[in-house]
Motif scaffolding. Structure first.
Motif, PDB file in Angstrom:
ATOM      1  N   LEU A 120       0.822  -1.213   0.000  1.00  0.00           N
ATOM      2  CA  LEU A 120       0.000   0.000   0.000  1.00  0.00           C
ATOM      3  C   LEU A 120       0.855   1.261   0.000  1.00  0.00           C
ATOM      4  O   LEU A 120       0.579   2.216  -0.742  1.00  0.00           O
ATOM      5  CB  LEU A 120      -0.929   0.006   1.215  1.00  0.00           C
ATOM      6  N   ARG A 121       1.876   1.278   0.818  1.00  0.00           N
ATOM      7  CA  ARG A 121       2.688   2.490   0.970  1.00  0.00           C
ATOM      8  C   ARG A 121       3.796   2.628  -0.065  1.00  0.00           C
ATOM      9  O   ARG A 121       4.597   3.563  -0.008  1.00  0.00           O
ATOM     10  CB  ARG A 121       3.268   2.548   2.387  1.00  0.00           C
ATOM     11  N   GLY A 122       3.873   1.685  -1.003  1.00  0.00           N
ATOM     12  CA  GLY A 122       4.823   1.829  -2.104  1.00  0.00           C
ATOM     13  C   GLY A 122       6.265   1.563  -1.736  1.00  0.00           C
ATOM     14  O   GLY A 122       7.175   2.090  -2.399  1.00  0.00           O
ATOM     15  N   ILE A 123       6.503   0.762  -0.711  1.00  0.00           N
ATOM     16  CA  ILE A 123       7.878   0.518  -0.268  1.00  0.00           C
ATOM     17  C   ILE A 123       8.767  -0.068  -1.363  1.00  0.00           C
ATOM     18  O   ILE A 123       9.933   0.350  -1.504  1.00  0.00           O
ATOM     19  CB  ILE A 123       7.885  -0.376   0.991  1.00  0.00           C
ATOM     20  N   PRO A 124       8.303  -1.039  -2.178  1.00  0.00           N
ATOM     21  CA  PRO A 124       9.193  -1.551  -3.231  1.00  0.00           C
ATOM     22  C   PRO A 124       9.707  -0.456  -4.169  1.00  0.00           C
ATOM     23  O   PRO A 124      10.883  -0.453  -4.557  1.00  0.00           O
ATOM     24  CB  PRO A 124       8.312  -2.561  -3.974  1.00  0.00           C
ATOM     25  N   GLU A 125       8.835   0.479  -4.521  1.00  0.00           N
ATOM     26  CA  GLU A 125       9.263   1.556  -5.412  1.00  0.00           C
ATOM     27  C   GLU A 125      10.250   2.489  -4.714  1.00  0.00           C
ATOM     28  O   GLU A 125      11.198   2.987  -5.329  1.00  0.00           O
ATOM     29  CB  GLU A 125       8.046   2.350  -5.902  1.00  0.00           C
ATOM     30  N   PHE A 126      10.074   2.700  -3.406  1.00  0.00           N
ATOM     31  CA  PHE A 126      11.034   3.521  -2.671  1.00  0.00           C
ATOM     32  C   PHE A 126      12.407   2.839  -2.605  1.00  0.00           C
ATOM     33  O   PHE A 126      13.442   3.500  -2.663  1.00  0.00           O
ATOM     34  CB  PHE A 126      10.526   3.799  -1.250  1.00  0.00           C
ATOM     35  N   VAL A 127      12.402   1.513  -2.458  1.00  0.00           N
ATOM     36  CA  VAL A 127      13.676   0.785  -2.435  1.00  0.00           C
ATOM     37  C   VAL A 127      14.377   0.912  -3.788  1.00  0.00           C
ATOM     38  O   VAL A 127      15.603   1.122  -3.856  1.00  0.00           O
ATOM     39  CB  VAL A 127      13.449  -0.693  -2.068  1.00  0.00           C
ATOM     40  N   GLY A 129      13.988   3.340  -5.788  1.00  0.00           N
ATOM     41  CA  GLY A 129      14.459   4.725  -5.835  1.00  0.00           C
ATOM     42  C   GLY A 129      15.752   4.904  -5.068  1.00  0.00           C
ATOM     43  O   GLY A 129      16.656   5.638  -5.504  1.00  0.00           O
ATOM     44  N   GLN A 130      15.855   4.260  -3.919  1.00  0.00           N
ATOM     45  CA  GLN A 130      17.094   4.343  -3.138  1.00  0.00           C
ATOM     46  C   GLN A 130      18.258   3.745  -3.919  1.00  0.00           C
ATOM     47  O   GLN A 130      19.359   4.312  -3.949  1.00  0.00           O
ATOM     48  CB  GLN A 130      16.929   3.621  -1.810  1.00  0.00           C
ATOM     49  N   ASP A 131      18.016   2.602  -4.561  1.00  0.00           N
ATOM     50  CA  ASP A 131      19.081   1.985  -5.362  1.00  0.00           C
ATOM     51  C   ASP A 131      19.545   2.910  -6.482  1.00  0.00           C
ATOM     52  O   ASP A 131      20.727   2.927  -6.839  1.00  0.00           O
ATOM     53  CB  ASP A 131      18.584   0.661  -5.977  1.00  0.00           C
ATOM     54  N   ALA A 132      18.575   3.676  -7.046  1.00  0.00           N
ATOM     55  CA  ALA A 132      18.904   4.589  -8.146  1.00  0.00           C
ATOM     56  C   ALA A 132      19.264   5.983  -7.647  1.00  0.00           C
ATOM     57  O   ALA A 132      19.511   6.875  -8.471  1.00  0.00           O
ATOM     58  CB  ALA A 132      17.713   4.678  -9.106  1.00  0.00           C
ATOM     59  N   GLU A 133      19.278   6.180  -6.312  1.00  0.00           N
ATOM     60  CA  GLU A 133      19.574   7.484  -5.705  1.00  0.00           C
ATOM     61  C   GLU A 133      18.593   8.551  -6.194  1.00  0.00           C
ATOM     62  O   GLU A 133      18.962   9.688  -6.502  1.00  0.00           O
ATOM     63  CB  GLU A 133      21.018   7.895  -5.973  1.00  0.00           C
ATOM     64  N   GLU A 134      17.308   8.165  -6.246  1.00  0.00           N
ATOM     65  CA  GLU A 134      16.250   9.074  -6.689  1.00  0.00           C
ATOM     66  C   GLU A 134      15.238   9.278  -5.559  1.00  0.00           C
ATOM     67  O   GLU A 134      14.837   8.322  -4.895  1.00  0.00           O
ATOM     68  CB  GLU A 134      15.526   8.501  -7.915  1.00  0.00           C
ATOM     69  N   TRP A 135      14.809  10.517  -5.376  1.00  0.00           N
ATOM     70  CA  TRP A 135      13.851  10.886  -4.335  1.00  0.00           C
ATOM     71  C   TRP A 135      12.452  10.824  -4.935  1.00  0.00           C
ATOM     72  O   TRP A 135      12.000  11.754  -5.590  1.00  0.00           O
ATOM     73  CB  TRP A 135      14.171  12.288  -3.829  1.00  0.00           C
ATOM     74  N   ARG A 136      11.737   9.709  -4.721  1.00  0.00           N
ATOM     75  CA  ARG A 136      10.461   9.482  -5.386  1.00  0.00           C
ATOM     76  C   ARG A 136       9.308   9.744  -4.419  1.00  0.00           C
ATOM     77  O   ARG A 136       8.622   8.823  -3.964  1.00  0.00           O
ATOM     78  CB  ARG A 136      10.390   8.069  -5.944  1.00  0.00           C
ATOM     79  N   ALA A 137       9.080  11.004  -4.102  1.00  0.00           N
ATOM     80  CA  ALA A 137       8.044  11.382  -3.138  1.00  0.00           C
ATOM     81  C   ALA A 137       6.661  11.350  -3.782  1.00  0.00           C
ATOM     82  O   ALA A 137       6.521  11.357  -5.005  1.00  0.00           O
ATOM     83  CB  ALA A 137       8.343  12.765  -2.578  1.00  0.00           C
ATOM     84  N   GLY A 138       5.626  11.335  -2.939  1.00  0.00           N
ATOM     85  CA  GLY A 138       4.259  11.367  -3.444  1.00  0.00           C
ATOM     86  C   GLY A 138       3.304  10.728  -2.462  1.00  0.00           C
ATOM     87  O   GLY A 138       3.704  10.116  -1.475  1.00  0.00           O
ATOM     88  N   PHE A 139       2.010  10.871  -2.726  1.00  0.00           N
ATOM     89  CA  PHE A 139       0.978  10.297  -1.875  1.00  0.00           C
ATOM     90  C   PHE A 139       0.850   8.802  -2.141  1.00  0.00           C
ATOM     91  O   PHE A 139       0.950   8.352  -3.287  1.00  0.00           O
ATOM     92  CB  PHE A 139      -0.368  10.978  -2.131  1.00  0.00           C
TER      93      PHE A 139
END
Length: 325
Positions: A120-127, A129-139
């Motif tokens: 629900l909270r999008g943790i896989p996409e945040f991980v 993003g971390q691997d790619a050093e990208e700040w993927r903010a959003g609701f």
């Protein structure tokens, strides 16, 4: 009715854990350690109580059963017994098959909540993003105010609801093999699945794999799930029709968090691996730090009953009988 003709000290007990690791085992039986290795620890014909090795190949675990002509009890360390049921016809009449009800409640319920929240909270996409050093903010969706449907309301399903309680869900509905009332509210029968699934934001599967539940979540049930709903499976892979699930998640209409898959293990190159909105864990609901102390307690309690000639707990089937407990 459970057999009580065993006399302590008249046979071998095969354990997948070293016997000296389990304090308080009753005296009398000879305890042998076998964890699905190539050589048997003794003559299978002398085994009266067989504890099935945990997380080992089912065919290997079933291999000694036809040779266990005196076995009186077969104890799994899993809640589901679908991998062992094919061996039931080779067991002596009256031999009991026991599951590990209660052993995996805490660990599997934790994972069900972990998968639900992470998806629900999008943790896989945040991980990623971390691997790619990208700040993927959003609701992102929250579990709060969501409607949850638990399919399979045994001890694990109940433990899942225990852990849902603080998350301020709008509603929790329950489905099991048979309808009943609980202090939390009604448990609906499996036949109510099609009627209840359209209103659920999250559907959590925790039901055993049986002839009745194989393919339970197929094309019709998936089509009735609301747009954007999340399917969480901590039960068994074949409960979900993978071919029917793929187009639903590929289109982005549904999301899924799967600890179990069909096929399993999921082979390299399978489209589920990279389907959008799908989170996959490799069947890790049970194997956690919670397993060993609970497994030891279960075996100690069951073997104490067995050595005393008392009825065993968690009997789900008896060889030579058609009915399951």
């Amino acid at each position: 009715m459970a057999s009580t003709h065993h006399r302590a000290g008249t046979g071998d007990v095969w354990l997948p854990l070293a016997p000296d690791l389990i304090e308080g085992l009753p005296e009398g039986p000879r305890y042998l350690h076998w964890d699905a290795g190539p050589a048997y620890p003794g003559d299978p014909a002398d085994c009266v109580f067989y504890v099935v090795p945990y997380m080992k190949d089912a065919a290997v675990c079933l291999r000694p059963l036809p040779l266990m002509r005196r076995v009186e009890a077969v104890q799994t360390l899993t809640a589901g017994v679908d991998a062992v049921l094919p061996g039931l016809p080779s067991m002596p009449p009256g031999a009991r098959l026991c599951n590990a009800r209660g052993l995996h409640d805490a660990s599997t319920a934790e994972l069900a909540l972990t998968l639900t929240l992470a998806s629900l909270r999008g943790i896989p996409e945040f991980v990623r993003g971390q691997d790619a050093e990208e700040w993927r903010a959003g609701f992102q969706p929250a579990l709060a105010d969501k409607s949850v449907l638990i399919v399979g309301y045994g001890s694990i399903g109940s433990a899942i609801e225990d852990r849902l309680t603080p998350f301020e869900c709008a509603r929790v509905s329950r489905i099991a093999r048979t309808a009943r009332e609980t202090v939390r509210g009604p448990v609906h029968p499996l036949s109510a699945l099609s009627a209840l699934v359209p209103s659920a934001d999250v559907v959590i599967l925790a039901t055993p794999l049986t002839d009745e539940t194989r393919g339970l979540v197929g094309r019709d049930v998936l089509a009735r799930m609301k747009d954007g709903a999340l399917l969480v499976n901590v039960a068994r892979g074949p409960i979900v029709d993978t071919a029917a699930l793929l187009p639903e998640v590929t289109s982005g209409r549904l999301r899924a968090a799967l600890d179990v898959t069909d096929p399993e293990p999921l082979p390299a190159g399978h489209p589920l691996w990279h389907a959008p909105g799908v989170l996959i864990t490799p069947h890790v609901g049970g194997p956690s730090s919670a397993f060993l102390p609970r497994a030891k307690r279960l075996l100690r309690e069951q073997l104490t009953l067995f050595a005393a000639g008392k009825p065993l707990r968690n009997v789900v089937a008896t060889a030579g009988e058609d009915a399951c407990a």
